[in-house]
Design a protein around this motif. Structure first.
Motif, mmCIF file in Angstrom:
data_model
loop_
_atom_site.group_PDB
_atom_site.id
_atom_site.type_symbol
_atom_site.label_atom_id
_atom_site.label_comp_id
_atom_site.label_asym_id
_atom_site.label_seq_id
_atom_site.Cartn_x
_atom_site.Cartn_y
_atom_site.Cartn_z
ATOM 1 N N UNK A 293 0.980 -1.101 -0.062
ATOM 2 C CA UNK A 293 -0.070 0.073 0.001
ATOM 3 C C UNK A 293 1.027 1.226 0.105
ATOM 4 N N UNK A 294 0.658 1.997 -0.965
ATOM 5 C CA UNK A 294 1.553 3.190 -1.044
ATOM 6 C C UNK A 294 0.752 4.610 -1.185
ATOM 7 N N UNK A 295 0.550 5.608 -0.196
ATOM 8 C CA UNK A 295 -0.007 6.706 -0.451
ATOM 9 C C UNK A 295 0.940 7.703 -1.428
ATOM 10 N N UNK A 296 0.174 8.301 -2.274
ATOM 11 C CA UNK A 296 0.680 9.359 -3.254
ATOM 12 C C UNK A 296 -0.002 10.705 -2.845
ATOM 13 N N UNK A 297 1.008 11.621 -2.440
ATOM 14 C CA UNK A 297 0.625 12.971 -2.396
ATOM 15 C C UNK A 297 0.932 13.860 -3.467
ATOM 16 N N UNK A 298 0.152 14.754 -3.831
ATOM 17 C CA UNK A 298 0.404 15.514 -5.050
ATOM 18 C C UNK A 298 0.371 14.578 -6.247
ATOM 19 N N UNK A 299 -0.348 13.560 -6.133
ATOM 20 C CA UNK A 299 -0.192 12.548 -7.181
ATOM 21 C C UNK A 299 -0.664 13.135 -8.643
ATOM 22 N N UNK A 300 0.219 12.398 -9.568
ATOM 23 C CA UNK A 300 0.086 13.308 -11.209
ATOM 24 C C UNK A 300 0.700 14.386 -11.222
ATOM 25 N N UNK A 301 1.276 14.833 -10.294
ATOM 26 C CA UNK A 301 2.055 16.299 -10.590
ATOM 27 C C UNK A 301 3.503 16.133 -10.429
ATOM 28 N N UNK A 302 4.497 16.963 -11.103
ATOM 29 C CA UNK A 302 5.705 16.823 -10.842
ATOM 30 C C UNK A 302 6.243 16.826 -9.544
ATOM 31 N N UNK A 303 5.461 17.196 -8.347
ATOM 32 C CA UNK A 303 5.785 17.510 -6.891
ATOM 33 C C UNK A 303 5.437 16.142 -6.324
ATOM 34 N N UNK A 304 5.000 15.331 -6.905
ATOM 35 C CA UNK A 304 4.319 14.128 -6.177
ATOM 36 C C UNK A 304 5.509 13.481 -5.443
ATOM 37 N N UNK A 305 4.966 13.093 -4.078
ATOM 38 C CA UNK A 305 5.805 12.330 -3.192
ATOM 39 C C UNK A 305 5.017 11.029 -2.770
ATOM 40 N N UNK A 306 5.772 9.921 -2.559
ATOM 41 C CA UNK A 306 5.102 8.464 -2.127
ATOM 42 C C UNK A 306 5.646 8.172 -0.763
ATOM 43 N N UNK A 307 4.881 7.553 -0.191
ATOM 44 C CA UNK A 307 5.122 7.066 1.176
ATOM 45 C C UNK A 307 5.885 5.802 0.923
#
Length: 462
Positions: A293-307
């Motif tokens: 399970x991975x949470x993606x913040x700012x998904x589909x943006x250049x700034x996205x970050x993944x847990x």
């Protein structure tokens, strides 16, 4: 009007559009003719190239960055932008320019790298004055000896930071082949500042053991495809979004509030997003066994970050009843979220809510749960996909057994076990309360083949 395209990276200096010697210098202006506040710079007018004083006629020269005036631009390190240099004069018909980009702190230092990508522009390196060393200049090429309407192009990368200046001079010529008669010289400049630093968004983190079935109480640490799941952690978002959106197919979207969740590599329909909690539905395509399970913040943006990924076990079913946790029952003993089928009134202990009452023996009630597994057709295709709002009844395809107060209901008293028509991921169990049960809080157990709901949830009966 003449357009010249440029690209700059990081820092841009003062731009002056200076006159070009269109006829005596058919391959572009001599270096050092921008008129900028740099060592050794002149204009074509004051150096008698075109014998005219800059900015005294009815035209203009301007510079655009990504289509907007350069004065509005703030650069970022590593950014590539498109610069258009525009010379306009209603009385003239030929055009030239020269441009240089310098550091505001050091006029002998070029900023970045310019490279022509069109035959109408050339870039050269000259030492003006020699004490400065090599300075870059962009100018018109031989092909620029034509009338208005030709577009010149120049790419550039500015790789230093700080306050910088572009300086450029432009020449609007009358085309009489006499560089000292009737040509108009215009200049402009712009100082470009670095954009304010933007702190990167924090990386989302999933808490240890923070992935559970969304019934929450009692905790179910496994899940099933199509089940509603809650994820707990921190830095999922800076705001909260509690209303899901639908995609073009009418299903719950897999992105909400800039947050996405992948389970086993499959995006999950998103129901609610809060800084420390996410509610979602596992995809019907999730496999069985341990799944990441991975949470993606700012998904589909250049700034996205993944847990960092966290593992959770998936099975064909992981049943769990939704309960009214307001009851604050110990050891997970809370009333199941239920309705009477006769009038759709709430089934709840007396006094828990302003409306609602316990069920009576013989009542038909609907109990709400999740994690009952994917409903499939004879070809093993999902009958209800993740995110789909069914708007119909679809029974599960596995065997279901319901026990209330220790009494296992006969199959004829289990009227329906399947998806709730109203909602994605929600299941409905419609049963008849045994007529022999006395008043009290009677525990309910749901078994889907070998998978059993946890003890604790009860049905109040009077």
């Amino acid at each position: 009007m003449k357009h010249s395209r440029y690209a700059a990276l990081c820092a841009v200096t003062t731009l002056l559009l200076l006159p070009l010697r269109l006829f005596s210098e058919v391959n572009g202006a001599e270096a050092g003719r921008t008129g900028g506040p740099f060592p050794g710079e002149q204009t074509c007018g004051t150096s008698q190239c075109h014998n005219t004083t800059p900015n005294t006629s009815g035209g203009s020269v301007s510079i655009l960055v990504n289509g907007a005036p350069i004065e509005q631009y703030e650069y970022s390190v590593g950014e590539v932008v498109d610069l258009i240099v525009r010379v306009a004069d209603p009385a003239q018909g030929r055009w030239g320019f020269e441009l240089t980009a310098r550091s505001a702190a050091n006029g002998c230092q070029s900023e970045g790298t310019l490279a022509a990508n069109d035959s109408n522009v050339s870039v050269r390196n000259e030492a003006v004055p020699p004490s400065c060393g090599s300075i870059q200049y962009a100018t018109h090429s031989f092909a620029n000896r034509i009338r208005a309407g030709v577009r010149d192009a120049l790419d550039g990368a500015v790789d230093r930071c700080g306050t910088n200046r572009f300086r450029r001079a432009g020449n609007a010529a009358n085309g009489n082949n006499n560089e000292r008669s009737g040509d108009h010289i215009y200049t402009t400049s712009a100082t470009v500042q670095p954009a304010a630093a933007v702190e990167p968004a924090p990386t989302p983190q999933i808490s240890a053991g923070g992935i559970v079935l969304a019934n929450l109480v009692p905790t179910v640490t496994s899940a099933a495809p199509n089940a509603i799941v809650s994820v707990f952690g921190q830095d999922f978002t800076d705001a909260q979004t509690l209303t899901p959106t639908l995609d073009a197919a009418g299903r719950v979207s897999t992105a909400l509030g800039g947050v996405c969740v992948e389970i086993g590599g499959h995006r999950s329909p998103m129901f609610a997003v809060l800084p420390t909690q996410l509610n979602l539905q596992a995809s019907d395509q999730v496999g069985l066994g341990p799944q990441s399970v991975v949470v993606i913040r700012d998904c589909e943006l250049p700034s996205e970050s993944r847990s960092a990924p966290q593992m959770v076990d998936f099975a064909d079913a992981a049943p769990g009843f939704f309960v009214f946790s307001e009851f604050l029952g110990q050891d997970g003993k809370n009333p199941i979220a239920a309705l009477k089928n006769s009038d759709f009134s709430l089934v709840a202990p007396s006094g828990l809510f302003f409306t609602g009452a316990p069920a009576a023996p013989g009542d038909v009630v609907s109990l709400f749960a999740t994690g009952l597994g994917v409903t499939r057709d004879s070809d093993n295709n999902p009958l209800v996909m993740a995110g789909e709002i069914p708007n119909r009844t679809v029974s599960i395809t596995r065997n279901a057994t319901v026990t209330i107060g220790g009494v296992t209901l006969p199959s004829e008293d289990v009227f329906y076990v399947g998806v709730a028509p109203c909602c994605a991921g929600l299941y409905q169990v419609v049963v008849k309360v045994p007529e022999t049960l006395p008043a009290g809080q009677h525990e309910v157990i749901l078994a889907i083949d070998g998978w059993v709901s946890p003890a604790g949830p009860f049905l109040p009966i009077e």
